[in-house]
Design an enzyme around this catalytic site. Structure first.
Site, PDB file in Angstrom:
ATOM      1  N   GLU A  56      -9.827  -1.772   5.027  1.00 41.23           N
ATOM      2  CA  GLU A  56     -10.520  -1.419   6.264  1.00 41.23           C
ATOM      3  C   GLU A  56     -11.781  -2.277   6.442  1.00 41.23           C
ATOM      4  O   GLU A  56     -12.292  -2.835   5.463  1.00 41.23           O
ATOM      5  CB  GLU A  56     -10.934   0.058   6.196  1.00 41.23           C
ATOM      6  CG  GLU A  56      -9.759   1.025   6.109  1.00 41.23           C
ATOM      7  CD  GLU A  56      -9.122   1.305   7.482  1.00 41.23           C
ATOM      8  OE1 GLU A  56      -9.165   0.425   8.365  1.00 41.23           O
ATOM      9  OE2 GLU A  56      -8.578   2.406   7.643  1.00 41.23           O
TER      10      GLU A  56
ATOM     11  N   ASP B 125       0.808  -1.219   0.000  1.00 41.27           N
ATOM     12  CA  ASP B 125       0.000   0.000   0.000  1.00 41.27           C
ATOM     13  C   ASP B 125       0.842   1.270   0.000  1.00 41.27           C
ATOM     14  O   ASP B 125       2.068   1.217   0.156  1.00 41.27           O
ATOM     15  CB  ASP B 125      -0.965  -0.023   1.200  1.00 41.27           C
ATOM     16  CG  ASP B 125      -0.293  -0.407   2.516  1.00 41.27           C
ATOM     17  OD1 ASP B 125       0.944  -0.410   2.572  1.00 41.27           O
ATOM     18  OD2 ASP B 125      -1.012  -0.692   3.485  1.00 41.27           O
TER      19      ASP B 125
ATOM     20  N   ASN C  72      -7.996  -2.417  14.138  1.00 41.04           N
ATOM     21  CA  ASN C  72      -9.371  -2.770  13.779  1.00 41.04           C
ATOM     22  C   ASN C  72      -9.415  -3.985  12.847  1.00 41.04           C
ATOM     23  O   ASN C  72     -10.426  -4.255  12.218  1.00 41.04           O
ATOM     24  CB  ASN C  72     -10.074  -1.570  13.116  1.00 41.04           C
ATOM     25  CG  ASN C  72      -9.373  -1.117  11.842  1.00 41.04           C
ATOM     26  OD1 ASN C  72      -8.420  -1.752  11.385  1.00 41.04           O
ATOM     27  ND2 ASN C  72      -9.856  -0.038  11.241  1.00 41.04           N
TER      28      ASN C  72
HETATM   29  C1  GLP Z   1      -0.909   0.645   8.538  1.00 40.44           C
HETATM   30  C2  GLP Z   1      -0.440  -0.149   7.331  1.00 40.44           C
HETATM   31  C3  GLP Z   1      -0.573  -1.629   7.546  1.00 40.44           C
HETATM   32  C4  GLP Z   1       0.018  -1.989   8.888  1.00 40.44           C
HETATM   33  C5  GLP Z   1      -0.792  -1.350   9.972  1.00 40.44           C
HETATM   34  C6  GLP Z   1      -0.260  -1.625  11.369  1.00 40.44           C
HETATM   35  O1  GLP Z   1      -2.215   1.099   8.428  1.00 40.44           O
HETATM   36  N1  GLP Z   1      -1.114   0.203   6.122  1.00 40.44           N
HETATM   37  O2  GLP Z   1       0.054  -2.315   6.478  1.00 40.44           O
HETATM   38  O3  GLP Z   1       0.015  -3.378   9.051  1.00 40.44           O
HETATM   39  O4  GLP Z   1      -0.815   0.058   9.798  1.00 40.44           O
HETATM   40  O5  GLP Z   1       0.861  -0.834  11.619  1.00 40.44           O
HETATM   41  P1  GLP Z   1       1.845  -1.024  12.810  1.00 40.44           P
HETATM   42  O6  GLP Z   1       2.700  -2.184  12.455  1.00 40.44           O
HETATM   43  O7  GLP Z   1       2.643   0.254  12.873  1.00 40.44           O
HETATM   44  O8  GLP Z   1       1.033  -1.264  14.023  1.00 40.44           O
END
Ligand code: GLP
Length: 241
Positions: free
Chosen positions: A143, A67, A136
């Site tokens: 999402e 992404d 979430n």
């Molecule tokens: C973001 C990314 C995800 C990631 C998530 C959790 O929204 N798009 O790919 O897995 O957050 O992030 P973190 O690892 O910082 O908790």
């Protein structure tokens, strides 16, 4: 789906790095599906250390990231392009020309998503897809919704994700409201999936992903249907399992 319990963040990162390094040792031409976020940083650092020591190499690998934020250029410090260079691509021997991240700065984000999907399909989909999980239950930027998205698409981020990710921006108003994300179908077509989770704020999402109903309200729950999916979660993230 198998759940591997790790002691802490370091243990989770080493276990994940072991699996990824074994993959690239056995199959040097591996197509990696890569993720951003705080969770995989330790894994990338461990892999970089092992690559420097000559234990593994990414020289023949290619990669496709999940992404990117819409509207951020690839040199923006909060862009996922920048993140990947800082925490992985610049630290290992991967050929940057063989790395791919959706183009958040594209004039037509929807067309860029379609093009990205065609490119991932033409490459044959990742051999190993690394994933984090949102509080979430989101994966990539898929999402909670009333349906599972298929291919790469433009997403309106939820307030909870904007708030969670605002820690990386100067203020919450600077967090982009949209992102481009591989869809659930694209993710599910990877031959092997490795999900990482660390910390108590992921405990509910990990529980629902592994033991909950399969529902687009918890996008990660669909991974229960993947034939080769491993979740590595530390003690705090496993506390409800
Ligand atoms: C973001 C990314 C995800 C990631 C998530 C959790 O929204 N798009 O790919 O897995 O957050 O992030 P973190 O690892 O910082 O908790």
């Amino acid at each position: 789906m198998e759940l591997v319990r790790a002691k802490d963040y370091t243990d989770m990162s080493r276990k994940a790095a072991n699996i990824i390094s074994a993959q690239v040792i056995l199959h040097p031409d591996t197509i990696l599906g890569l993720a951003t976020g705080d969770t995989p940083k330790g894994t990338y650092a461990q892999l970089a250390e092992w690559q420097k020591k000559g234990d593994c190499s990414f020289a023949r690998c290619s990669s496709y990231n999940l992404d990117e934020y819409v509207g951020l250029s690839d040199d923006h410090p909060q862009s996922y392009h920048y993140f990947m260079r800082k925490y992985f691509f610049d630290l290992v021997d991967i050929d940057i020309a063989n790395t791919h991240v959706p183009d958040g700065a594209a004039d037509d984000p929807a067309a860029a998503c379609e093009e990205y999907d065609r490119m991932v399909a033409a490459a044959g989909y990742p051999d190993l897809q690394l994933l984090g999980i949102g509080r979430n239950g989101h994966i990539g930027f898929n999402e909670p919704d009333d349906h599972f998205a298929r291919g790469t698409h433009v997403v309106d981020l939820t307030e909870s994700t904007i708030e969670a990710n605002s820690r990386l921006f100067d203020s919450i108003d600077d967090v982009p409201r949209q992102a481009m994300s591989m869809g659930i179908q694209t993710i599910m077509l990877a031959r092997r999936i490795l999900v990482l989770a660390s910390g108590a704020d992921k405990a509910q999402a990990v529980h629902d992903m592994v033991f909950g109903l399969i529902t687009p309200k918890v996008p990660a729950s669909i991974l229960q249907l993947h034939p080769n999916c491993t979740v590595i979660a530390d003690e705090a993230a496993c506390s409800l399992c």
